[in-house]
Design an enzyme around this catalytic site. Structure first.
Site, PDB file in Angstrom:
ATOM      1  N   CYS A  84       0.812  -1.221   0.000  1.00  0.00           N
ATOM      2  CA  CYS A  84       0.000   0.000   0.000  1.00  0.00           C
ATOM      3  C   CYS A  84       0.846   1.272   0.000  1.00  0.00           C
ATOM      4  O   CYS A  84       0.402   2.317  -0.461  1.00  0.00           O
ATOM      5  CB  CYS A  84      -0.915   0.031   1.215  1.00  0.00           C
ATOM      6  SG  CYS A  84      -1.779  -1.516   1.537  1.00  0.00           S
ATOM      7  N   HIS A 333      -8.598   2.116  -3.596  1.00  0.00           N
ATOM      8  CA  HIS A 333      -7.199   1.994  -3.195  1.00  0.00           C
ATOM      9  C   HIS A 333      -6.457   1.053  -4.150  1.00  0.00           C
ATOM     10  O   HIS A 333      -6.274  -0.122  -3.859  1.00  0.00           O
ATOM     11  CB  HIS A 333      -7.158   1.469  -1.756  1.00  0.00           C
ATOM     12  CG  HIS A 333      -5.818   1.124  -1.218  1.00  0.00           C
ATOM     13  ND1 HIS A 333      -4.645   1.696  -1.681  1.00  0.00           N
ATOM     14  CD2 HIS A 333      -5.458   0.244  -0.235  1.00  0.00           C
ATOM     15  CE1 HIS A 333      -3.626   1.191  -1.000  1.00  0.00           C
ATOM     16  NE2 HIS A 333      -4.095   0.313  -0.129  1.00  0.00           N
TER      17      HIS A 333
END
Length: 378
Positions: A84, A333
């Site tokens: 991430c 995301h």
């Protein structure tokens, strides 16, 4: 140390998995955005291209992307995988190279295609081999490898921090409300690169409501908190910014958007990775002798609403200057691209709201937090 500037950048619209980019491989999606960035900022032969990518095919996929974009073969490119945090760490790495005098012009960010990510499996010689089975979520810590590990981490964070459903719901509603408003007003059009006929961010839900949140089932057996609404969707997208030295900006008559003042990274409990976004921000502010009151805008990748709750508890006076266009709960995301996306949103927040200092932060799988400090250039 040389001063480091960001000229600007672009992102794609963010697609949901198996949505508008379902047949677009990561390297082609990234290449389409990269090409527009290079053309807009006349960055046709940078010293490096640095790309974050979390679930692609590996093999230095950023180099493959650069070649797909028609970048001259003399330009080196390499890939960063902090899951991430990959996109934000790519930008921090680029800034460090320029500050050290090793480069004058770098394009950095990230790209991701969950829709076309490869199937992965262990070789028979590996101790974790369990026949011809596949996995999509990498192993982030010793002894634990499950597809639900990130959801479990968010669930555990909620339990350990005493988070309530009401707190989580409020952040979900806020994210979609702000994102829908930004979409309707075209507040982010300045940083959008339309590619592959996309016309909007697919995940934004203008009609998100409390009634809908109350009907959401829990994603984990026996879970109390995590639903499909208070955790981000699975996504495809790409985002890049152009960084340069002070000498390069002056010699080319360029007006930067912001100066990179520094970055910070931290490690934390891999079982409770959402905590690391706030921890990285706190480390960054302490490193530069700043208080939260000194920061005009914060952008944090809200992969889970619990990250928002933890931010509000740590930086209580900064909620109104946090994710002002909405966050990943609405937009989504795309792992490797998210650092680039929030950096671009931060640049726009500073520009549109007239702020001077801004911070971006990400919590990454495996318990790694990364944060970036920017100063808007007048």
């Amino acid at each position: 140390m040389d001063k480091v500037y960001i000229l600007g950048g672009l992102r794609s619209y963010v697609g949901v998995v198996n949505g508008m980019y379902r047949h677009v491989p990561a390297e082609k999606l990234g290449a389409a955005v990269l090409r527009q960035v290079m053309d807009k900022y006349q960055a046709l032969r940078p010293d490096y291209i640095i790309g974050g990518n979390g679930v692609g095919a590996g093999g230095n996929i950023t180099r493959l992307m650069a070649l797909e974009a028609g970048v001259d073969i003399s330009v080196p490119a390499f890939t960063v995988d902090v899951q991430c945090g990959s996109g934000l760490e790519s930008i921090a790495t680029a800034a460090a190279k320029i500050a050290a005098g090793e480069a004058d012009l770098i394009i950095a960010g990230g790209f991701e295609s969950s829709s076309t990510q490869p199937r992965r499996g262990y070789a028979p010689n590996h101790p974790d081999y369990e026949g011809d089975s596949w996995y999509s979520v990498a192993k982030f810590m010793p002894g634990v490898h499950r597809e639900t590990v990130m959801l479990e981490g968010a669930e555990l964070a909620c339990q350990r921090e005493g988070v309530t459903k009401e707190e989580l719901d409020a952040w979900v509603l806020r994210s979609h409300r702000l994102a829908a408003a930004a979409q309707a007003k075209g507040l982010l059009q300045n940083i959008i690169a339309p590619v592959f006929d996309a016309v909007k961010d697919e995940g934004v839900r203008p009609r998100m409501s409390q009634r809908l949140l109350d009907r959401m089932p829990k994603l984990l057996p026996g879970g109390q908190f995590i639903t499909a609404a208070n955790s981000c969707l699975i996504n495809d997208g790409a985002a890049f910014v152009v960084l340069c030295s002070e000498a390069y900006a002056k010699s080319h008559g360029l007006r930067p958007a912001a100066r990179v003042l520094g970055s910070a990274a931290c490690g934390g409990d891999p079982l409770v990775s959402p905590r690391t976004a706030v921890a990285a921000l706190q480390k960054l502010l302490a490193k530069h002798g700043l208080r939260e009151q000194d920061i005009d805008d914060f952008e944090v990748n809200e992969a889970f609403a619990v990250i928002d709750v933890l931010f509000a508890r740590a930086f209580g006076s900064s909620v109104e200057k946090y994710n002002v266009f909405g966050g990943a709960l609405a937009y989504g995301h795309p792992y490797g691209a998210s650092g680039g996306i929030i950096t671009l949103h931060l640049l726009e927040a500073l520009r549109q709201r007239g702020g001077r200092l801004g911070c971006a932060g990400v919590a990454a799988a495996g318990g790694v937090g990364t944060a970036l400090l920017l100063e808007r250039v007048d």
